[in-house]
Enzyme design. Structure first.
Site, PDB file in Angstrom:
ATOM      1  N   GLY A  36      -2.837  -2.806   2.009  1.00  0.00           N
ATOM      2  CA  GLY A  36      -2.864  -2.799   0.547  1.00  0.00           C
ATOM      3  C   GLY A  36      -2.799  -1.414  -0.074  1.00  0.00           C
ATOM      4  N   GLU A  37      -3.226  -0.385   0.672  1.00  0.00           N
ATOM      5  CA  GLU A  37      -3.276   0.962   0.094  1.00  0.00           C
ATOM      6  C   GLU A  37      -1.884   1.579  -0.011  1.00  0.00           C
ATOM      7  OE1 GLU A  37      -7.044   0.442   2.616  1.00  0.00           O
ATOM      8  OE2 GLU A  37      -4.960  -0.190   2.622  1.00  0.00           O
ATOM      9  N   ALA A  38      -1.599   2.161  -1.183  1.00  0.00           N
ATOM     10  CA  ALA A  38      -0.275   2.742  -1.442  1.00  0.00           C
ATOM     11  C   ALA A  38       0.051   3.879  -0.480  1.00  0.00           C
ATOM     12  CB  ALA A  38      -0.197   3.234  -2.886  1.00  0.00           C
TER      13      ALA A  38
END
Length: 374
Positions: A140-142
């Site tokens: 989920g982390e960019a």
């Protein structure tokens, strides 16, 4: 009023943090139990070490890798770890994505070796993305997504240098294709991109020049006709369920239709009794929810006990010949232990795990009243 509201909010947050601390402590305790397992030895022990290491990976990838390395299953090199993740056998795809996205060593080198396992030469970029994104779930982390897509772009560009002038071109186009997939197949997106719009939005990305229009149009129609298959969460993975069970071990079970006795590996946890053909398997052959059942000793066979219900059949599930879970039709389960002590231990453990549904009891009373003569 405002101060009371703030105090209540703080108290709620504090309770939630305590719950999280307790859950983390429980998980760490369960994981630590794997560290006490003996390693090395027979082929069967190696197989079990392999299974348990992969189970451990599906909770904590770092500890899972360490377990596989310490048991001699896996060499502690980026190449071998990357190969393990690329094959992905019995590994949670979300956890693979988490491991590959970490910004530290050896994860960064493993990510490069992982991407290098793909043969991208002369492969169009949509097909390459399908292969790449099918091996794991994007985290989920960019920042993690950026690192992973950057590695993809570098390796893909090197394999197709006659088409793309630099990796930035592949990086931008890859993200454009992912955005296109969302635009065309997400029902909440009202204004769908057209092929012309997709071509225009990628003008000038090839080191100031344009990519061949046909390449972009082909990519557009490929995504339009077939969206990316994003790996689902591994909902059928039972391995976390079997951490820290109430009891486990081999017993001999009588068959349902064919009254033959076969050795099965049983796991008792969460008010359910699971049985497997062998310990190394991760999906059960049968599941018996322990609700409103009774356990009694059998008089006709040594060290044998019976699980039965007041109803005609026990509500249970089993795997059919095609590998599909179906409802079981057992009137009872007859299970034999190796000795009296083991039988008593299993009977006591199962009795403690049996749950009682008060509604069921009430219905039984009403049913008996209804059937009795006045």
């Amino acid at each position: 009023w405002y101060q009371r509201r703030v105090r209540r909010k703080k108290a709620l947050v504090k309770r939630e943090l305590n719950v999280l601390d307790q859950e983390l402590a429980r998980i760490n305790q369960e994981l630590s139990k794997f560290d006490s397992r003996p390693t090395g030895g027979s082929t069967n022990e190696k197989t079990l070490d392999d299974v348990h290491g992969r189970q451990k990976f599906n909770v904590d990838p770092k500890k899972g890798i360490e377990s596989l390395v310490s048991s001699g299953i896996l060499n502690d090199t980026p190449e071998d770890i990357a190969n393990l993740l690329y094959k992905g056998e019995k590994l949670n795809k979300t956890k693979i994505g988490e491991y590959l996205g970490e910004n530290r060593e050896p994860n960064l080198t493993v990510l490069r070796r992982f991407v290098e396992r793909f043969e991208f030469a002369k492969m169009d970029i949509v097909t390459a993305l399908r292969a790449f994104l099918g091996k794991f779930r994007l985290p989920g982390e960019a920042q993690k997504i950026d690192r992973m897509m950057e590695e993809f772009a570098v390796v893909y560009c090197e394999a197709n240098s006659t088409v793309y002038s630099k990796s930035d071109t592949c990086y931008v186009l890859a993200f454009s294709i992912i955005m296109l997939n969302t635009s065309l197949h997400n029902p909440s997106v009202k204004d769908k991109l057209t092929a012309d719009q997709f071509v225009k939005m990628n003008n000038g990305i090839n080191d100031g020049g344009d990519l061949p229009a046909q390449l972009l149009i082909n990519a557009y129609h490929s995504i339009k006709s077939l969206p990316f298959e994003i790996p689902e969460e591994d909902t059928q993975d039972f391995t976390i369920t079997f951490y820290n069970p109430d009891k486990r071990g081999y017993l001999v079970k009588e068959g349902g239709k064919r009254k033959t006795w076969k050795k099965r590996y049983f796991v008792l946890t969460d008010n359910c009794l699971y049985y497997f053909v062998r310990e190394s398997e991760t999906e059960p052959k049968g599941i018996v929810p322990l609700e409103n059942l009774m356990v009694t000793e059998c008089k006709d066979r040594k060290f044998t006990f019976e699980i039965r219900s007041e109803e005609k059949f026990i509500k249970a599930a089993k795997t059919d010949s095609g590998g599909k879970m179906v409802s079981g039709n057992h009137e009872n389960y007859r299970i034999q232990a190796a000795n009296q002590e083991e039988m008593t231990s299993w009977m006591d453990a199962i009795r403690k795990s049996i749950s009682k549904d008060p509604f069921y009891t009430q219905m039984q009373v009403r049913k008996k009243n209804a059937m009795s003569k006045q």
